[in-house]
Design an enzyme around this catalytic site. Structure first.
Site, PDB file in Angstrom:
ATOM      1  N   ASP A 221      36.563  40.662  36.305  1.00  0.00           N
ATOM      2  CA  ASP A 221      36.128  41.033  37.363  1.00  0.00           C
ATOM      3  C   ASP A 221      36.711  41.143  38.409  1.00  0.00           C
ATOM      4  O   ASP A 221      36.537  42.123  39.253  1.00  0.00           O
ATOM      5  CB  ASP A 221      34.441  40.323  37.512  1.00  0.00           C
ATOM      6  CG  ASP A 221      34.642  38.944  37.488  1.00  0.00           C
ATOM      7  OD1 ASP A 221      35.812  38.229  37.551  1.00  0.00           O
ATOM      8  OD2 ASP A 221      33.807  38.077  37.462  1.00  0.00           O
ATOM      9  N   HIS A 222      37.403  40.052  38.717  1.00  0.00           N
ATOM     10  CA  HIS A 222      37.938  39.945  40.054  1.00  0.00           C
ATOM     11  C   HIS A 222      39.178  40.869  40.469  1.00  0.00           C
ATOM     12  O   HIS A 222      39.702  40.998  41.804  1.00  0.00           O
ATOM     13  CB  HIS A 222      38.250  38.491  40.498  1.00  0.00           C
ATOM     14  CG  HIS A 222      37.189  37.853  40.855  1.00  0.00           C
ATOM     15  ND1 HIS A 222      36.208  37.145  39.906  1.00  0.00           N
ATOM     16  CD2 HIS A 222      37.026  36.887  42.068  1.00  0.00           C
ATOM     17  CE1 HIS A 222      35.453  36.393  40.450  1.00  0.00           C
ATOM     18  NE2 HIS A 222      35.841  36.158  41.776  1.00  0.00           N
TER      19      HIS A 222
ATOM     20  N   ASP B 282      34.162  29.172  39.219  1.00  0.00           N
ATOM     21  CA  ASP B 282      33.953  30.064  40.330  1.00  0.00           C
ATOM     22  C   ASP B 282      32.804  29.473  41.127  1.00  0.00           C
ATOM     23  O   ASP B 282      31.673  29.087  40.458  1.00  0.00           O
ATOM     24  CB  ASP B 282      33.475  31.507  39.631  1.00  0.00           C
ATOM     25  CG  ASP B 282      33.481  32.411  41.060  1.00  0.00           C
ATOM     26  OD1 ASP B 282      34.322  33.160  41.248  1.00  0.00           O
ATOM     27  OD2 ASP B 282      32.313  32.511  41.894  1.00  0.00           O
TER      28      ASP B 282
ATOM     29  N   ARG C  87      29.602  35.805  51.233  1.00  0.00           N
ATOM     30  CA  ARG C  87      30.515  35.150  52.118  1.00  0.00           C
ATOM     31  C   ARG C  87      31.119  36.302  53.190  1.00  0.00           C
ATOM     32  O   ARG C  87      31.039  37.355  52.739  1.00  0.00           O
ATOM     33  CB  ARG C  87      31.774  34.815  51.213  1.00  0.00           C
ATOM     34  CG  ARG C  87      32.090  33.266  51.174  1.00  0.00           C
ATOM     35  CD  ARG C  87      32.943  32.662  50.007  1.00  0.00           C
ATOM     36  NE  ARG C  87      32.141  31.670  49.495  1.00  0.00           N
ATOM     37  CZ  ARG C  87      32.637  31.023  48.253  1.00  0.00           C
ATOM     38  NH1 ARG C  87      33.366  31.657  47.603  1.00  0.00           N
ATOM     39  NH2 ARG C  87      31.822  30.125  48.070  1.00  0.00           N
TER      40      ARG C  87
ATOM     41  N   SER D  38      35.598  29.052  48.129  1.00  0.00           N
ATOM     42  CA  SER D  38      36.136  29.252  46.701  1.00  0.00           C
ATOM     43  C   SER D  38      36.411  27.976  45.813  1.00  0.00           C
ATOM     44  O   SER D  38      36.841  27.019  46.363  1.00  0.00           O
ATOM     45  CB  SER D  38      37.337  30.296  46.609  1.00  0.00           C
ATOM     46  OG  SER D  38      37.965  30.318  45.172  1.00  0.00           O
TER      47      SER D  38
ATOM     48  N   ARG E 103      38.813  28.058  43.812  1.00  0.00           N
ATOM     49  CA  ARG E 103      40.350  28.312  43.361  1.00  0.00           C
ATOM     50  C   ARG E 103      41.037  27.020  43.446  1.00  0.00           C
ATOM     51  O   ARG E 103      41.337  26.653  44.479  1.00  0.00           O
ATOM     52  CB  ARG E 103      40.874  29.559  43.970  1.00  0.00           C
ATOM     53  CG  ARG E 103      41.006  29.438  45.511  1.00  0.00           C
ATOM     54  CD  ARG E 103      41.375  30.603  46.232  1.00  0.00           C
ATOM     55  NE  ARG E 103      40.133  31.452  46.264  1.00  0.00           N
ATOM     56  CZ  ARG E 103      40.131  32.164  47.288  1.00  0.00           C
ATOM     57  NH1 ARG E 103      40.766  32.488  48.455  1.00  0.00           N
ATOM     58  NH2 ARG E 103      38.958  33.261  47.269  1.00  0.00           N
TER      59      ARG E 103
HETATM   60  C1  MIC Z   1      34.819  34.023  45.845  1.00  0.00           C
HETATM   61  O1  MIC Z   1      33.514  34.496  45.877  1.00  0.00           O
HETATM   62  O2  MIC Z   1      35.156  33.488  46.797  1.00  0.00           O
HETATM   63  C2  MIC Z   1      35.597  33.939  44.650  1.00  0.00           C
HETATM   64  C3  MIC Z   1      36.803  34.880  44.548  1.00  0.00           C
HETATM   65  O3  MIC Z   1      34.712  34.338  43.594  1.00  0.00           O
HETATM   66  C4  MIC Z   1      36.358  32.486  44.276  1.00  0.00           C
HETATM   67  C5  MIC Z   1      36.954  32.443  42.984  1.00  0.00           C
HETATM   68  C6  MIC Z   1      38.186  32.681  43.105  1.00  0.00           C
HETATM   69  O4  MIC Z   1      38.908  32.354  44.206  1.00  0.00           O
HETATM   70  O5  MIC Z   1      38.908  33.316  42.227  1.00  0.00           O
HETATM   71  C7  MIC Z   1      34.885  31.538  44.298  1.00  0.00           C
HETATM   72  O6  MIC Z   1      33.735  31.822  44.516  1.00  0.00           O
HETATM   73  O7  MIC Z   1      35.055  30.424  43.662  1.00  0.00           O
HETATM   74 FE1  SF4 Z   2      32.966  38.063  42.833  1.00  0.00          FE
HETATM   75 FE2  SF4 Z   2      33.022  35.844  44.328  1.00  0.00          FE
HETATM   76 FE3  SF4 Z   2      32.159  38.044  45.108  1.00  0.00          FE
HETATM   77 FE4  SF4 Z   2      30.649  37.026  43.569  1.00  0.00          FE
HETATM   78  S1  SF4 Z   2      31.152  36.313  45.506  1.00  0.00           S
HETATM   79  S2  SF4 Z   2      31.282  39.478  43.589  1.00  0.00           S
HETATM   80  S3  SF4 Z   2      32.063  36.415  42.162  1.00  0.00           S
HETATM   81  S4  SF4 Z   2      34.217  37.632  44.850  1.00  0.00           S
END
Ligand code: MIC
Ligand code: SF4
Length: 862
Positions: free
Chosen positions: A199-200, A264, A547, A748, A750
């Protein structure tokens, strides 16, 4: 019968797996095996399985003649076989094929797994009430029922405890590193049902079809890798186009009273269906997939008591925007947020998921709602009647007890809750919509003209959300109105996309000028290819995401992002102005008349049922042992991992300060997403972004501020970017420390934000406070995260100072002795507070948690 998976165990002990197996006719006593594992036998307790018999230590037969692998011995007590039988359950067809286990990984959570969880729930709840001598929160009930060892000491906010999650989910940007680590563990299959979701990595530029095609092409190598690793290790694979992990999990895998982890931070979305669902780094997922328990601090419980009912323009999103206002981005740290009260039962399951999803923004371990009719209806509408029926039978245990004790209570009267819009730059920066946000904008010079509006994402793309948004769109188009700014829609899943298309809702949105993007994260994670003239100047965007850190959506620090509900986003897009209040302001129609928008009307569930859309799930093959996983040594997207070196037994002396961050230093600041997402499977390449977003707390030699992401070379060279400096230090064999401010590592999950410093020679990170997932990620990778015992010490660390970290390893319960060594040789003593448990100290000694896992697997295999 559920889809089955056979796993060959060549060369392993095949005890009890022979088709000639002689059943030992000893009646099976559910509580007889070791207390730590009997929970998983739960599905055999059911009435229809009354004649359960033990075939061996590890096998039980039910009255249908099916054998079930059970787990009655502590993990790692013997050979590899003991690891394999650590499966939650595995059904063996009759007659079983020699040397094979069968594991279920399907596009849904099997009812047997759910029943297994429910079978032990009443007794664990009763024991918990007795143990604590008081009524229980829902959080406690679920955690107690998933405790690895029910006898473990428990202290809210104190003890670290071991749990058995029911599932693991990973998205493509984090799964790469998680699975690269898993591959080094030496197991033939994952030991807990796991799924990967693509998805990302899908960029949003033109629209769904073309963007998806481009993504499949540009990410082919990574998708092929994830697909083949999934096939090899028994993991369910949701391909590109299937949707965003949290929406797919909600539709297929979440269940009331369950526990899962996901790589995630918004994994807590599943709390909307009554699940304790915790966001973790990849190394935590590796623990669970290799059969180890999940270790986390027993949380405090924050109760949010909801009364009244939402109405008008107020929506579930406003509940979490309000909670964020009250608790701020760190107020939930170390706690699970539990929603209860009569108001909770007025919110749909998907609305609850929105609230739980964005609980990540207050740092909560996760959030959860109790089981109610809304959850039952959603389960039924998504084809899970059997789970709803099973949950009905234990419903009283899937809600908090009357008189449950919370560490903090926040009360929200939904009748009085007004729509909010939070931002920019921080999700807790709450403003009332309309005049209030307008005044803030004028005071801060934020543009009132909106440059783009976006709805959907994992937070807000339910059927209810889209019907509410479409109801506004229909009113507008009936009066000839279209949006005054681009409106982009990211459906959360293929099922949602197909359903809203079938029901004409996409057409409603397109009629006012909306563009539908792929079922993916896209603009929510910097995968948004905007025309340069849109964001090369300060500009305001509004969206229904969660976010809003700088650079988050389109990579531009000049973009100011505000989060609100999807209905409000659509209204703002129609007016084009940030300070529009749809409940009182009007929009001029092309015929000159003034249009008053009526409050949105939503439908909770589709009256014609959900349309599943295209089948995007691939179950792992029956036998994955022959699947080969290729990683080209010349790839710039994927790189096999080398183990980090163990601690050398020495204290750390004279560590230079590579970076001292001022203010917010989220995981986006430490390891940016957007264009860097393509290197998530290549540690060396992604280390090129280390600290590129960090704001240097020091000034340059001429007294001016450093550009973001740039610092001084304390080894004597010219100023340079942090990633270049880190590379230089590590190539020179110089270990270093980084200093952070409050809530360092917010955002995140990550783990790259921890692996990159480690890879480049970082050994200690000292901050005023940490976000939970990131602090654990640092420990997992062998670093030492410390917080200043006196937060004022942060100010004492100078650019040319060196840091000593003494009396290592960290001793649980005792602060770490540290010193600042000034350039003139004088020292300032200070104490570093740490949260290492005895087990976590072993990660430090071994060089990483993965090194510990590898060793245990190797020992178990003999
Ligand atoms: C996000 O919403 O910040 C992400 C991208 O989904 C991250 C995961 C990532 O950095 O791959 C998260 O929420 O953990
Ligand atoms: Fe994707 Fe993270 Fe955004 Fe949700 S918050 S849509 S998991 S990047």
């Amino acid at each position: 019968m559920h889809q089955q998976r056979r796993v060959s165990l060549a060369g392993s002990n095949e005890r009890g797996l022979d088709s000639e197996v002689q059943l030992d006719r000893t009646a099976f006593e559910p509580t007889a095996p070791s207390s730590s594992h009997h929970r998983r036998l739960g599905h055999l307790h059911e009435a229809q399985n009354a004649h359960v018999e033990l075939a061996s230590d590890h096998l039980a037969a039910d009255r249908h003649g099916e054998l079930h692998v059970v787990d009655s011995e502590p993990l790692f007590s013997g050979r590899l076989f003991e690891l394999i039988v650590h499966l939650y359950y595995a059904c063996i067809h009759s007659p079983p094929m020699q040397g094979e286990l069968v594991m279920t990984v399907t596009a849904g959570t099997p009812i047997e797994l759910v029943e297994g969880v429910y079978a032990t729930l009443p007794e664990r709840v009763a024991a918990g009430r007795e143990r604590f001598g008081r009524p229980l929160t829902l959080t406690e009930k679920i955690l107690l029922n998933h405790l690895y060892d029910p006898a473990q000491a428990i202290e809210r906010g104190g003890t670290y405890n071991d749990f058995h999650p029911d599932r693991v989910a990973m998205q493509d940007a984090t799964a790469q590193m998680a699975l690269l680590q898993f591959m080094t563990a030496g197991l033939p299959t994952t030991l807990v049902p796991s799924t990967v979701h693509c998805d990302h990595l899908i960029s949003a530029k033109v629209g769904a079809k073309i963007d998806l095609g481009v993504a499949i092409d540009t990410n082919r190598e990574v998708y092929d890798f994830l697909r083949s690793v999934s096939a090899k290790y028994g993991i369910g694979f949701w391909g590109p186009g299937s949707g965003i992990i949290h929406q797919v999990v909600l539709e297929h895998y979440a269940f009331p009273g369950g526990m899962m982890i996901g790589t995630d931070s918004h994994t807590p979305n599943a709390g909307g269906l009554g699940m304790v669902a915790i966001g973790v780094g990849g190394a935590d997922a590796v623990d669970v997939m290799t059969g180890f328990p999940f270790n986390v601090r027993w949380p405090k419980v924050i109760g949010v008591k909801l009364t009244g009912a939402l109405s008008g323009w107020s929506s579930p999103k406003d509940v979490i925007l309000e909670v964020a206002r009250v608790l701020t981005v760190e107020g939930g740290t170390g706690a699970i947020v539990e929603y209860y009260g009569s108001g909770a039962d007025t919110i749909s399951a998907t609305g609850k998921a929105t609230i739980c999803n964005m609980g990540a923004e207050i740092g909560a371990t996760c959030s959860v709602f109790g089981y109610d009719d809304n959850l039952a209806q959603y389960l039924k509408a998504t084809g899970r009647e059997a789970i709803a029926d099973a949950a009905d039978k234990v419903a009283e245990h899937l809600r908090p007890d009357d008189g449950a004790v919370y560490d903090q209570i926040i009360e929200i009267d939904l009748d009085a809750l007004k729509p909010l819009i939070n931002g920019p730059h921080s999700p807790d920066r709450a403003n009332r919509i309309g005049a209030a946000v307008g005044a803030e904008a004028r005071a801060n010079d934020w543009p009132l003209d909106i440059s783009a509006a976006l709805i959907g994402s994992c937070t807000n793309s339910s059927y209810e959300d889209i019907t509410r948004a479409a109801s506004i769109a229909r009113q507008a188009s009936a009066r000839g109105l279209t949006v005054k700014t681009p409106l982009l829609v990211s459906p959360g899943s293929e099922q949602i996309r197909a359903t809203i298309e079938r029901d004409g809702l996409i057409a409603d949105l397109e009629a006012i000028g909306a563009t539908v993007l792929a079922n993916a994260c896209g603009p929510c994670i910097g995968q948004w290819d905007r025309p340069a003239d849109a964001n090369n100047k300060p500009n305001t965007i509004v969206n229904s995401f969660n976010r809003n850190f700088p650079k988050r959506n389109d990579g531009s620090a000049l973009t100011l992002s505000f989060v609100t509900s999807p209905d409000t986003v659509v209204a703002l897009a129609l007016s084009g102005q940030l300070d529009f209040d749809p409940s009182i302001d009007t929009i001029t129609a092309p015929d000159g008349t003034e249009v008053v928008l009526n409050a949105p009307m939503g439908e909770v569930l589709p009256s014609q049922g959900y349309d599943p859309g295209k089948d995007t799930f691939t179950a792992p093959p029956v036998d994955g042992s022959g699947v080969s996983v290729e990683v080209s040594p010349t790839s710039d997207r994927l790189q096999l991992l080398e183990a980090f070196t163990p601690w050398d037994g020495q204290d750390y002396h004279a560590l230079p300060v590579l970076m001292k961050a001022q203010g917010k230093c989220t995981t986006d600041h430490i390891s940016a997403a957007g264009k860097w997402l393509k290197y998530r499977g290549h540690l060396e390449n992604i280390s090129g972004n280390l600290f590129l977003g960090a704001v240097n707390a020091y000034n340059q030699a001429d007294g001016s501020e450093y550009p973001v992401g740039v610092g001084k070379d304390t080894l004597g060279g010219a100023d340079d970017t942090y990633p270049n400096l880190a590379k230089k230090y590590s190539e020179a064999g110089v270990r270093w420390v980084a200093i952070g401010d409050r809530n360092y590592g917010e955002g995140s999950s990550r783990e790259h934000a921890a692996m990159e410093p480690r890879f480049r020679g970082g050994v200690v990170i000292i901050t005023r406070s940490f976000a939970r997932i990131h602090e654990t990620n640092l420990k997992k990778q062998g670093l030492v995260p410390l917080t200043f015992a006196d937060p004022a010490t942060y100010d004492l660390v100078g650019q040319d100072d060196r840091i000593n970290v003494l009396d290592l390893p960290p001793v649980p319960g005792r602060n770490v002795r540290c010193q600042i060594v000034k350039p003139d040789g004088s020292t300032v003593d200070f104490e570093g507070v740490h949260t290492f448990s005895p087990e976590q100290v072993e990660w430090f000694r071994a060089g990483s948690a993965l090194n510990v896992v590898r060793k245990k697997v190797a020992d178990a295999a003999g």
